[in-house]
Design a protein around this motif. Structure first.
Motif, mmCIF file in Angstrom:
data_model
loop_
_atom_site.group_PDB
_atom_site.id
_atom_site.type_symbol
_atom_site.label_atom_id
_atom_site.label_comp_id
_atom_site.label_asym_id
_atom_site.label_seq_id
_atom_site.Cartn_x
_atom_site.Cartn_y
_atom_site.Cartn_z
ATOM 1 N N TYR A 142 -9.955 9.550 0.861
ATOM 2 C CA TYR A 142 -9.310 8.875 2.189
ATOM 3 C C TYR A 142 -10.021 8.563 3.382
ATOM 4 O O TYR A 142 -10.257 7.530 4.053
ATOM 5 C CB TYR A 142 -7.767 9.808 2.620
ATOM 6 N N THR B 240 -4.427 4.557 2.898
ATOM 7 C CA THR B 240 -3.132 5.138 2.223
ATOM 8 C C THR B 240 -3.396 4.758 1.110
ATOM 9 O O THR B 240 -3.143 5.249 -0.639
ATOM 10 C CB THR B 240 -1.379 4.738 2.508
ATOM 11 N N GLY B 241 -3.125 3.529 0.394
ATOM 12 C CA GLY B 241 -3.105 2.350 -0.769
ATOM 13 C C GLY B 241 -4.165 2.637 -1.352
ATOM 14 O O GLY B 241 -5.800 3.842 -0.624
ATOM 15 N N VAL B 242 -4.434 2.684 -2.777
ATOM 16 C CA VAL B 242 -5.634 2.760 -3.177
ATOM 17 C C VAL B 242 -6.656 1.132 -3.684
ATOM 18 O O VAL B 242 -5.560 -0.016 -2.836
ATOM 19 C CB VAL B 242 -5.284 3.054 -5.493
ATOM 20 N N GLY B 243 -7.975 0.988 -3.987
ATOM 21 C CA GLY B 243 -8.183 0.059 -4.085
ATOM 22 C C GLY B 243 -8.381 -0.944 -3.248
ATOM 23 O O GLY B 243 -9.099 -1.701 -3.315
ATOM 24 N N ALA B 244 -8.293 -0.710 -1.751
ATOM 25 C CA ALA B 244 -7.949 -1.695 -1.094
ATOM 26 C C ALA B 244 -9.477 -2.177 -0.610
ATOM 27 O O ALA B 244 -9.357 -2.771 0.387
ATOM 28 C CB ALA B 244 -7.030 -1.335 -0.045
ATOM 29 N N ALA B 245 -10.154 -1.105 -0.757
ATOM 30 C CA ALA B 245 -11.180 -1.672 -0.462
ATOM 31 C C ALA B 245 -11.903 -2.453 0.151
ATOM 32 O O ALA B 245 -11.792 -3.329 -1.161
ATOM 33 C CB ALA B 245 -12.384 -1.025 -1.393
ATOM 34 N N SER C 44 -2.937 2.288 -10.764
ATOM 35 C CA SER C 44 -2.820 1.712 -8.784
ATOM 36 C C SER C 44 -3.863 1.431 -8.770
ATOM 37 O O SER C 44 -3.650 0.709 -7.823
ATOM 38 C CB SER C 44 -3.173 3.432 -8.138
ATOM 39 N N ASN D 96 0.863 -0.994 0.162
ATOM 40 C CA ASN D 96 0.301 -0.115 -0.013
ATOM 41 C C ASN D 96 0.741 1.322 0.129
ATOM 42 O O ASN D 96 0.424 2.198 -0.507
ATOM 43 C CB ASN D 96 -1.149 0.153 1.202
ATOM 44 N N ARG E 243 -8.663 8.476 -5.211
ATOM 45 C CA ARG E 243 -7.410 8.682 -4.315
ATOM 46 C C ARG E 243 -6.308 7.534 -5.377
ATOM 47 O O ARG E 243 -5.714 7.536 -4.714
ATOM 48 C CB ARG E 243 -8.075 6.810 -3.729
ATOM 49 N N GLY E 244 -7.108 7.877 -6.805
ATOM 50 C CA GLY E 244 -6.099 6.287 -7.763
ATOM 51 C C GLY E 244 -4.763 7.744 -7.757
ATOM 52 O O GLY E 244 -4.159 7.372 -8.961
ATOM 53 N N THR E 245 -5.648 9.499 -8.137
ATOM 54 C CA THR E 245 -4.957 9.623 -8.588
ATOM 55 C C THR E 245 -4.004 10.565 -7.698
ATOM 56 O O THR E 245 -4.220 10.485 -6.431
ATOM 57 C CB THR E 245 -5.830 10.927 -9.324
ATOM 58 N N GLN F 22 -3.840 0.914 5.086
ATOM 59 C CA GLN F 22 -4.669 0.310 4.073
ATOM 60 C C GLN F 22 -5.246 1.961 3.566
ATOM 61 O O GLN F 22 -5.948 1.673 2.249
ATOM 62 C CB GLN F 22 -5.915 -0.315 4.850
ATOM 63 N N VAL G 119 -11.833 7.067 -7.681
ATOM 64 C CA VAL G 119 -11.013 8.023 -8.793
ATOM 65 C C VAL G 119 -9.787 8.862 -7.898
ATOM 66 O O VAL G 119 -8.743 9.256 -8.423
ATOM 67 C CB VAL G 119 -12.479 8.554 -9.554
#
Lengths: 216, 247
Positions: B97, B232-237, A200, A151, B57-59, B230, B55
């Motif tokens: 976030y 901080t990262g992306v798509g860890a939903a 990402s 992450n 969190r991804g950019t 968790q 979107v």
């Protein structure tokens, strides 16, 4: 709003070069942050107080101040001290140092999550301290922390555009140069925005697959 | 440094603090709206909220700032005052976030509590307001504190657009003095002090709120730290079981 596909195709060559630089900075930065983070963690576990105290102060300071200012600091101050590096090397070091203070927390959490019984078993087997770390504790700790480290790799990816301020030609820098030359802002900036989302998202999918394999 | 240069730095501090306050308010509003929407019973609401989160969190925050400053005026004809453009970009990004923090805390509330609300004949809105949120909010505070520090560090990004915040004034002073080490050390110290004050304030708030629901403010440090990564990262939903559950 008008969207110009020609501008997109004109931007593509610069985009690919920028993507390569971004990924290069990301890979090297991750490597630095993983290594430095582990070093900080182990230093923080030494019994010597005079080691723990400065490491704690420095990492706390680095974690709570902006990476952007740290980039400026390293880029302008290191040459004053007679240390000259390329912009990319400076950027990689700055990102690696900044995120090492995060990965340090992750390693620490991972090590603390190893059951005490494992330490006791190592003592019972009369393993030397070094063996205890390399054969018992770290293999279990690292397994636990891989998803959390992943992450932070994604977080680092999203911070690489900052390298633009010290002239590293990564994606955003290329987009900015392109916009200034062609007076077309919408297309290049949107293209790299979408690229960031895609990368990402892909990375998070990979990470979840990895997590399922490692953590059962 | 002369007094004139210090005045410049103080102006920068003021701009940074203003930007921090405004974008924090926007980020909190976004966090709660999107976070609650992600636990909504209609799938379309959950989907739209999830899409928003992915979107933003991804950019990268910096790319988002570029987009708000350069693309909005050209593409839509909306030229925003720099302060509002910065607030919008930072608030929307960090709100995404924050929505993950809200969602996680809402899901962590014991289901029996919600069932109790149903048994008492509460409407969904009453359940959320009277039962779920009072228990979930104290859980959010430590993670929100981390996010607030991230947001503080994120405010430095607007300097790239020429907005006169602390980092921007640092660069001006550097040009005036030609001494980088001194000025950047001061600036980093100022950021650190602001972060320190914020951390203290949030800790006090946490203690007070947890006392309100009869909980011990003691920490489960390791579990929280692994969970923190968790958001901080992306798509860890939905990526539960981070790190195999730290003890």
């Amino acid at each position: 709003m008008k969207w110009d596909w020609n501008a997109v195709s004109d931007f593509m060559p610069a985009f690919w070069h920028g993507l390569l630089v971004t990924l290069e900075a990301l890979a090297l930065g991750s490597l630095v942050s993983f290594t430095l983070g582990l070093v900080w963690t182990l230093l923080m576990r030494t019994p010597a107080r005079w080691v723990r105290w400065p490491v704690g102060v420095v990492t706390e300071f680095v974690r709570n101040t902006p990476l952007l200012v740290q980039l400026f600091f390293l880029f302008y101050v290191l040459p004053e001290w007679g240390l000259t590096f390329s912009a990319l090397a400076t950027g990689v070091f700055a990102v690696g140092l900044h995120y090492s203070t995060y990965t340090m927390q992750v390693y620490r959490a991972g090590i603390e999550a190893v059951p005490v019984g494992q330490w006791e078993a190592a003592t019972a087997l009369n393993l030397p301290r070094r063996r205890t770390w390399t054969a018992v504790i770290l293999p279990q700790a690292i397994r636990r922390v891989v998803p959390a480290l992943g992450n932070y790799v994604i977080a680092m990816l999203k911070d690489t555009p900052m390298l633009m301020v010290i002239t590293v030609p990564e994606m955003l820098q290329r987009a900015r140069l392109f916009s200034q030359q062609h007076f077309q802002f919408t297309e290049p900036i949107t293209v790299i925005g979408v690229a960031f989302i895609l990368i990402s998202y892909l990375a998070s999918l990979l990470l979840r697959a990895l997590e399922r394999r490692l953590v059962r | 440094m002369t007094s004139g240069l210090w005045e410049l730095v103080l102006k920068g501090v003021w701009t940074t603090v203003q930007l921090l306050v405004f974008s924090t308010l926007l980020a909190i509003a976004v966090s709660f709206v999107v976070g609650v929407a992600r636990t909504h019973r209609l799938w379309i609401v959950r989907f739209v909220a999830g899409f928003y989160t992915e979107v933003f969190r991804g950019t990268s925050a910096l790319v988002m700032i570029f987009w708000v400053f350069f693309v909005l005026p050209v593409a839509f004809g909306w030229q925003l005052v720099p302060m509002w453009a910065g607030t919008l970009a930072l608030g929307l990004t960090y709100g995404a976030y924050g929505s993950e923090i809200v969602r996680g805390a809402l899901n962590a509330v014991d289901p029996a509590q919600k069932e109790g609300g149903i048994a008492l004949g509460f409407t969904p809105w009453q359940r959320l307001r009277l039962i779920v949120l009072p228990q979930a909010v104290p859980e959010m505070i430590p993670t929100f504190c981390n996010l607030l520090i991230e947001l503080l560090k994120g405010t430095a990004l607007v300097s790239v657009m020429g907005m006169g915040d602390l980092t921007f004034s640092a660069n001006l002073v550097r040009l005036a003095l030609q001494q980088s080490a001194e000025i950047y050390t001061y600036i980093l110290l100022i950021y650190f002090v602001i972060a320190f004050v914020l951390t203290r304030l949030m800790r006090g708030l946490e203690k007070r709120l947890k006392a309100g629901v009869g909980k011990d403010p003691g920490t489960e440090w390791a579990a929280r730290e692994l969970k923190r990564a968790q958001t901080t990262g992306v798509g860890a939903a939905g990526g539960a079981g981070m790190g195999g559950g730290a003890a």
